[in-house]
Scaffold this motif. Structure first.
Motif: not given
Ligand code: ASP
Ligand code: MG
Length: 468
Positions: A421-433
């Motif tokens: 999750f933090s890897a995605l958050a760092d790139k500003g990527i939103n997780i839908l589900s």
């Protein structure tokens, strides 16, 4: 005993077929026993055959004739390259011609009838394999090996689910042993058509697109083989798709379960059903590169190799998230059952499911192509509830993708999800589900399709997978 399968690009030209013969000769020499060689069609041939059949069914009398010419040229060119004996080459060209005449005649009938059944399609779509094994066996003879072609319609007995048939193991085992063991004992390489089988009555079937991998493991289990080697055009199973993550690495070993997850979630190394027969018989499978035969590739087996990080990341695209929402769903039993029955009736399969504990939303992910029919089926099932307002809406969002993070050791490793999750958050990527597979080997995240490549790269980097 080894069963080896070569895919479309590994038999994509006369040179590549000669290479298959060389690898077969080396394997025979090293193991002291001829391997069973399972082949798919030359690359692109199955697509052409399907196109020939479909255009014929739509009344087009030209395309299938053009395709026939192209296929003739392609196979003749291969023969010219890998079959040295002129007598053999001549005989083989005649055989290719006969088979392609047969194709043309059937397409002609399809055009006249204006109809193409799944059963009819299966008869035609396996022709590429039948052409390919003949050329490969001749190439082996040219290199001094003893080889004989075997049509899998004689070996693999299936149900009559045309286009996606399943093997019947008892009958298949008896036939595989009776037909192949005497050849192997006589020092002859059986060169078997992948992808195809036949019902107990002898009606030709196919095992689904990409099914030659499955053919190899079915035969491997029936013999039984010591190992099944799948020769591809990559160095084995990789930590991620190298087209997305250039620094992706080959995994030296991986468990069956991890392989199955990776195969399902789009690492198109193997046909998804490939693992079933070998898992049951505990036969190791190797994924190897036919262009680099000395590379050790990936060993797929029972053992779970403990890596500090995760094994791999894959993505599956062109999906939609469908949600069924409504306050009236709270505490009402049977809603989920009815939703999924409606999905099943529409013939779609679900890739991932989540439900919030408040029970106010059921969300699941489907292929976008299936979505309109599914939404319609659910609307119909809940007509009354929608009218009453118990269900607010059935909503579909397209252009999403699943990123799947795979590792069989995940349950014992705290913090994996947090790092993802933090890897995605760092790139500003939103997780839908989010969902974790019931096996817990797979953490699946739904993201917008536009974010998927960056997301895969970010997770790969987060776990330093370029250093495994
Ligand atoms: N030739 C078949 C296909 O293209 C089977 C295979 O390649 O494994 O689907
Ligand atoms: Mg394949």
């Amino acid at each position: 005993m080894i069963v080896m399968k070569f895919g479309g690009t590994s038999v994509g030209s006369g040179e590549r077929i000669a290479n298959v013969a060389r690898i077969t000769a080396q394997t025979t020499e090293r193991t002291g026993t001829p391997p069973v060689v399972v082949l798919s069609a030359m690359s692109g041939v199955t697509d052409s055959l399907l196109r020939a059949a479909r255009t014929a069914a739509s009344g087009d009398g030209i395309s299938f004739r053009t395709i026939r010419q192209e296929l003739q040229a392609k196979h003749e060119q291969a023969i010219a390259t890998c079959v040295t004996d002129p007598e053999h080459a001549r005989g083989l060209r005649a055989e290719v011609s006969t088979l392609l005449n047969w194709l043309e005649n059937i397409c002609q009938s399809v055009q006249t009838l204006g109809e193409l059944t799944p059963r009819g399609l299966d008869i035609l779509s396996g022709l590429g394999e039948r052409l390919c094994v003949r050329i490969a066996a001749a190439a082996m003879l040219s290199q001094g090996l003893k080889a004989q072609t075997v049509e899998a319609t004689e070996l693999i007995v299936t149900d009559s689910n045309f286009g996606n048939a399943s093997p019947l193991f008892e009958e298949t085992t008896a036939r595989v042993r009776a037909r192949l063991l005497p050849l192997i004992q006589a020092g002859i390489v059986p060169v078997v058509t992948g992808f195809i089988g036949a019902t107990a009555d002898g009606v030709p079937t196919t095992l689904g697109r990409g099914g030659s991998d499955y053919s190899a493991t079915i035969i491997g289990r029936c013999l039984p083989a010591d190992e099944v080697w799948v020769w591809t055009d990559v160095d084995g199973v990789m930590t991620a798709d190298p087209r997305i993550v250039p620094e992706a690495r080959t995994l030296p070993s991986i468990s069956y379960a991890e392989m199955a997850e990776l195969a399902f979630f789009g690492a198109k190394v193997l046909h998804p059903k490939t693992m079933q027969p070998v898992v049951q018989a505990n036969i190791p499978l190797r994924v190897l590169n036919s262009s680099r035969p000395d590379h050790p590739g990936t060993l797929v087996g029972n053992e779970i190799t403990e890596l500090p990080a995760i094994k791999g990341i894959t993505a599956i695209r062109d999906l939609s998230v469908v949600s069924v929402e409504g306050l009236g769903m709270l505490g009402v039993p049977g809603i989920a059952g009815r939703v999924f029955s409606a999905v099943a009736r529409s013939g779609a399969s679900i890739l991932m499911i989540t439900q919030s504990s408040s029970e106010q939303t059921i969300t699941f992910v489907l292929r976008s192509v299936d979505t309109p029919a599914v939404v319609q089926a659910i609307d119909k099932e809940f007509e009354l509830e929608l009218m009453r307002g118990d269900i607010d809406q059935v909503h579909a969002q397209s252009n999403v993708a699943i990123i799947a993070v795979v590792d069989a050791g995940m349950p014992g490793k705290p913090g994996i999800a947090a790092r993802v999750f933090s890897a995605l958050a760092d790139k500003g990527i939103n997780i839908l589900s989010i969902a974790q597979g019931s096996s817990a080997f797979n953490l699946s995240l739904v993201v917008n399709q536009a974010d998927v490549d960056e997301g895969v790269r970010a997770i790969h980097k987060q776990f330093n997978l370029d250093q495994v």
